[in-house]
Design a protein around this motif. Structure first.
Motif, PDB file in Angstrom:
ATOM      1  N   ALA A 288       0.854  -1.184   0.000  1.00 16.94           N
ATOM      2  CA  ALA A 288       0.000   0.000   0.000  1.00 16.94           C
ATOM      3  C   ALA A 288       0.885   1.227   0.000  1.00 16.94           C
ATOM      4  N   PRO A 289       0.306   2.393  -0.282  1.00 18.92           N
ATOM      5  CA  PRO A 289       1.060   3.633  -0.139  1.00 18.92           C
ATOM      6  C   PRO A 289       1.513   3.814   1.304  1.00 18.92           C
ATOM      7  N   GLN A 290       2.448   4.709   1.519  1.00 15.39           N
ATOM      8  CA  GLN A 290       2.909   5.002   2.876  1.00 15.39           C
ATOM      9  C   GLN A 290       1.819   5.775   3.629  1.00 15.39           C
ATOM     10  N   PRO A 291       1.803   5.693   4.963  1.00 15.00           N
ATOM     11  CA  PRO A 291       0.720   6.316   5.745  1.00 15.00           C
ATOM     12  C   PRO A 291       0.910   7.821   5.958  1.00 15.00           C
ATOM     13  N   TYR A 292       0.859   8.587   4.866  1.00 13.42           N
ATOM     14  CA  TYR A 292       0.998  10.048   4.936  1.00 13.42           C
ATOM     15  C   TYR A 292      -0.155  10.702   4.202  1.00 13.42           C
ATOM     16  N   GLY A 293      -0.692  11.789   4.803  1.00  8.16           N
ATOM     17  CA  GLY A 293      -1.834  12.448   4.191  1.00  8.16           C
ATOM     18  C   GLY A 293      -3.075  11.589   4.333  1.00  8.16           C
ATOM     19  N   ILE A 294      -4.203  12.134   3.959  1.00  2.00           N
ATOM     20  CA  ILE A 294      -5.468  11.406   4.116  1.00  2.00           C
ATOM     21  C   ILE A 294      -5.549  10.242   3.131  1.00  2.00           C
ATOM     22  N   ALA A 295      -5.234  10.495   1.871  1.00  4.20           N
ATOM     23  CA  ALA A 295      -5.344   9.436   0.858  1.00  4.20           C
ATOM     24  C   ALA A 295      -4.408   8.278   1.167  1.00  4.20           C
ATOM     25  N   GLY A 296      -3.147   8.579   1.502  1.00  4.46           N
ATOM     26  CA  GLY A 296      -2.175   7.523   1.786  1.00  4.46           C
ATOM     27  C   GLY A 296      -2.524   6.737   3.034  1.00  4.46           C
ATOM     28  N   THR A 297      -2.938   7.446   4.087  1.00 11.30           N
ATOM     29  CA  THR A 297      -3.276   6.764   5.342  1.00 11.30           C
ATOM     30  C   THR A 297      -4.518   5.910   5.185  1.00 11.30           C
ATOM     31  N   ASP A 298      -5.520   6.427   4.468  1.00 16.87           N
ATOM     32  CA  ASP A 298      -6.724   5.626   4.197  1.00 16.87           C
ATOM     33  C   ASP A 298      -6.364   4.305   3.517  1.00 16.87           C
ATOM     34  N   ALA A 299      -5.572   4.418   2.451  1.00 17.75           N
ATOM     35  CA  ALA A 299      -5.217   3.224   1.675  1.00 17.75           C
ATOM     36  C   ALA A 299      -4.371   2.259   2.503  1.00 17.75           C
ATOM     37  N   TRP A 300      -3.462   2.795   3.317  1.00 17.29           N
ATOM     38  CA  TRP A 300      -2.580   1.978   4.150  1.00 17.29           C
ATOM     39  C   TRP A 300      -3.388   1.185   5.180  1.00 17.29           C
ATOM     40  N   ILE A 301      -4.311   1.857   5.858  1.00 20.23           N
ATOM     41  CA  ILE A 301      -5.125   1.195   6.880  1.00 20.23           C
ATOM     42  C   ILE A 301      -6.038   0.150   6.245  1.00 20.23           C
ATOM     43  N   VAL A 343      11.110  19.997   0.462  1.00 14.07           N
ATOM     44  CA  VAL A 343      11.467  18.793   1.219  1.00 14.07           C
ATOM     45  C   VAL A 343      12.813  18.283   0.734  1.00 14.07           C
ATOM     46  N   ALA A 344      13.731  18.030   1.672  1.00 15.09           N
ATOM     47  CA  ALA A 344      15.043  17.475   1.344  1.00 15.09           C
ATOM     48  C   ALA A 344      15.331  16.321   2.300  1.00 15.09           C
ATOM     49  N   THR A 345      14.983  15.110   1.898  1.00 16.73           N
ATOM     50  CA  THR A 345      15.181  13.920   2.738  1.00 16.73           C
ATOM     51  C   THR A 345      15.447  12.726   1.832  1.00 16.73           C
ATOM     52  N   GLY A 346      15.453  11.540   2.449  1.00 14.97           N
ATOM     53  CA  GLY A 346      15.541  10.316   1.668  1.00 14.97           C
ATOM     54  C   GLY A 346      14.352  10.161   0.747  1.00 14.97           C
ATOM     55  N   SER A 347      14.450   9.250  -0.177  1.00 20.59           N
ATOM     56  CA  SER A 347      13.531   9.154  -1.308  1.00 20.59           C
ATOM     57  C   SER A 347      12.056   8.971  -0.931  1.00 20.59           C
ATOM     58  N   ALA A 348      11.680   7.778  -0.488  1.00 19.91           N
ATOM     59  CA  ALA A 348      10.271   7.496  -0.224  1.00 19.91           C
ATOM     60  C   ALA A 348       9.720   8.372   0.896  1.00 19.91           C
ATOM     61  N   TYR A 349      10.552   8.681   1.876  1.00 13.14           N
ATOM     62  CA  TYR A 349      10.120   9.547   2.980  1.00 13.14           C
ATOM     63  C   TYR A 349       9.748  10.929   2.460  1.00 13.14           C
ATOM     64  N   ALA A 350      10.517  11.447   1.506  1.00 11.85           N
ATOM     65  CA  ALA A 350      10.211  12.744   0.920  1.00 11.85           C
ATOM     66  C   ALA A 350       8.861  12.722   0.221  1.00 11.85           C
ATOM     67  N   HIS A 351       8.576  11.642  -0.493  1.00 11.94           N
ATOM     68  CA  HIS A 351       7.291  11.547  -1.188  1.00 11.94           C
ATOM     69  C   HIS A 351       6.139  11.669  -0.189  1.00 11.94           C
ATOM     70  N   GLY A 352       6.284  11.022   0.970  1.00 11.57           N
ATOM     71  CA  GLY A 352       5.236  11.098   1.986  1.00 11.57           C
ATOM     72  C   GLY A 352       5.096  12.484   2.574  1.00 11.57           C
ATOM     73  N   LEU A 353       6.213  13.146   2.861  1.00 13.49           N
ATOM     74  CA  LEU A 353       6.166  14.490   3.443  1.00 13.49           C
ATOM     75  C   LEU A 353       5.560  15.499   2.474  1.00 13.49           C
ATOM     76  N   ILE A 354       5.875  15.367   1.192  1.00 13.37           N
ATOM     77  CA  ILE A 354       5.284  16.279   0.201  1.00 13.37           C
ATOM     78  C   ILE A 354       3.769  16.120   0.185  1.00 13.37           C
ATOM     79  N   ALA A 355       3.302  14.878   0.302  1.00 13.42           N
ATOM     80  CA  ALA A 355       1.857  14.645   0.342  1.00 13.42           C
ATOM     81  C   ALA A 355       1.215  15.376   1.515  1.00 13.42           C
ATOM     82  N   VAL A 356       1.876  15.337   2.675  1.00 10.74           N
ATOM     83  CA  VAL A 356       1.324  16.024   3.852  1.00 10.74           C
ATOM     84  C   VAL A 356       1.330  17.534   3.643  1.00 10.74           C
ATOM     85  N   LEU A 357       2.398  18.074   3.075  1.00  8.81           N
ATOM     86  CA  LEU A 357       2.431  19.516   2.803  1.00  8.81           C
ATOM     87  C   LEU A 357       1.285  19.924   1.890  1.00  8.81           C
ATOM     88  N   LYS A 358       1.055  19.148   0.862  1.00  9.50           N
ATOM     89  CA  LYS A 358      -0.029  19.488  -0.066  1.00  9.50           C
ATOM     90  C   LYS A 358      -1.391  19.313   0.596  1.00  9.50           C
TER      91      LYS A 358
END
Length: 505
Positions: A288-301, A343-358
């Motif tokens: 599943a997607p990583q648990p970030y943002g509403i869409a990602g957390t919904d899909a993860w759970i 966002v300046a971090t590791g790869s997949a973690y950055a993708h999750g943080l950008i989702a939360v910012l948006k």
């Protein structure tokens, strides 16, 4: 089988996944599209390679051995031996601080890390140092009586071809505990994330229970040192957490094969161990997607609930959380309207943080990731965190891959002009500050996880924006350590132009 646990050496990320550490700035959607083409239908990274920007030098980075230090060195009732010169042990100072802080926020007994360095010297590189290694293993046993001993290699040990497997095998027979060789010399891989895989490979080979008795409510959470946000989330589904690797006990690592599923906060960290647990021990990885943002957390759970047969509880929890965070989320969106983040971090973690910012309504015009994996070990599309980001939260126009190169970071920030940056590896934060840009160093990697994580990150951003004037004043009174020519460049990758497109036939 794709994963060979008979050998102590793990395949590097570039060989397994096609990992790159440089990609000239473009749209996130462009990198996602190229990655999909690269790995479509391939076995491992058997497709074409991504075009990689290769520079003439490296200003600074991290190595695989350090990642073993921060993983194997953080198992509470084990000892890590660094078979290396003493300089490779310099990181013990910072990792001890991180380890103690991690124990504190988890309400665990605070102690120091247990890492021993064999202190290889010049003569040892000529005559060998296996006697020092054997003595260090005995010292580790006498001092700490650990449940397991890890042995990591350094560049020096790798260059002279030290046969650590023979010593670990001999001492394991003598001491009757797992003594685990982890080949992880710094030159082994161009990106440090291979060090995560090396540690996990050793754990899977010699610690994980090979004849597990399954526990239907136990879930592996592959993590670092973050606060315990997963216990309350999984409790809503009637599930228990088994954290690994950092801050775990050897007993917890043995139980990895007994779990009902494996999840994570970051696909980069969990890719290898989750895939092997599924293939060779029958523990399903929650794809599943990583648990970030509403869409990602919904899909993860929902996917976790599907794997563990708890769908009704999941839907009830999702509905309650949506309602709970709605008022505060609306308030944060109002306060943060018009702000620009980076966002300046590791790869997949950055993708999750950008989702939360948006999710917070923050404009994200650029991001720097320290490496890029075109595919993860299970080769499952549902874990394509970059594609998920582009699909659900729109594009990022100035998306870059660079292995923590400060000289490039200056040009990237200058082009985007963000109001703030999010970062985990704090070495880049001072440069941003000298440019008048405040940074939120996310020491707790779980800070933005889940529904509450959206609110946590929003409040953190408001806090750092309150200090923006300080950073702006600072930028007027400092001088950057670069030439006038470099400061005037508009392309941060100009030095890579001659070497660009390595791997392009």
């Amino acid at each position: 089988m794709r994963f060979d646990l008979k050998t102590s050496v793990v395949k590097t990320r570039e060989k397994r996944l096609g990992t790159i550490i440089g990609w000239r700035t473009g749209k996130a959607s462009e990198l996602s599209k190229d990655s999909a083409f690269t790995c479509a239908g391939c076995k491992g990274n058997g497709g074409k390679k991504l075009c990689e920007a290769v520079g003439p030098f490296t200003q600074g980075s991290t190595c695989s051995e350090q990642m073993v230090e921060c993983q194997a060195g953080n198992v509470r009732d084990a000892v890590l031996i660094q078979h290396s010169p003493i300089g490779c042990g310099a990181g013990q100072v910072s990792y001890n601080s991180i380890y103690r802080n991690g124990l504190a926020i988890r309400n665990l007994p605070i102690e120091n890390i247990k890492i021993i360095n064999t202190n290889m010297k010049e003569t040892d590189t000529v005559f060998g140092a296996l006697d020092k290694l054997e003595q260090s293993i005995r010292d580790a046993w006498d001092r700490h009586h650990p449940k397991a001993i890890f042995v990591g290699t350094s560049c020096a040990a790798g260059i002279i071809g030290e046969d650590i497997d023979s010593i670990t095998t001999k001492m394991q027979e003598e001491l009757k505990i797992p003594i685990i060789p982890i080949p992880c010399e710094g030159f082994m891989s161009k990106h440090w994330s291979t060090g995560f895989d090396a540690t996990q490979h050793g754990i899977l080979r010699q610690i994980v229970n090979k004849h597990p008795k399954k526990q239907e409510d136990l879930v592996n959470v592959i993590n670092l040192w973050g606060s315990d946000v997963f216990t309350p989330i999984l409790k809503e589904l009637g599930l228990r957490v088994n954290y690994a690797v950092d801050l775990a006990r050897v007993e917890d690592l043995e139980k990895l094969s007994e779990a009902a599923a494996t999840v994570t906060f970051c696909h980069t960290l969990s890719s290898y161990i989750a895939a092997v647990l599924e293939e060779q021990f029958g523990v399903p990885e929650v794809k599943a997607p990583q648990p970030y943002g509403i869409a990602g957390t919904d899909a993860w759970i929902r996917e976790l609930a599907k794997v563990t047969h708890r769908e009704e509880k999941a839907e009830a929890y999702i509905e309650r959380e949506h309602q709970r965070i709605a008022p505060k989320l609306g308030e944060l969106r109002t306060l943060l309207k018009g702000k620009k983040g980076y966002v300046a971090t590791g790869s997949a973690y950055a993708h999750g943080l950008i989702a939360v910012l948006k999710e917070l309504g923050i404009q994200v015009d650029g991001s720097l990731v320290f490496h890029h994996d075109p595919v993860y070990d299970n080769n499952d599309e549902s874990k394509d965190s970059l594609a998920f980001l582009v699909k659900h939260y729109d594009d990022v126009p100035n998306f870059s891959v660079s292995n923590k190169q400060q000289y490039q970071f200056y040009g990237l920030l200058k082009k985007v002009k963000p109001d703030f940056i999010l970062i985990r590896h704090n070495g880049l934060a001072p440069l941003a500050s000298r440019m008048g840009i405040p940074a939120a160093p996310l020491g707790d990697e779980h800070h933005a996880v889940g529904y509450q994580g959206i609110l946590n990150l929003g409040e953190t951003i408001l806090e750092i924006l309150a200090h923006k004037k300080f950073h702006e004043d600072l930028s007027k009174h400092v001088k950057l350590p670069y030439t006038k020519w470099w400061l005037e460049q508009t392309d941060p990758y100009i030095l890579e132009k001659q070497n660009y497109a390595v791997g392009k036939e």
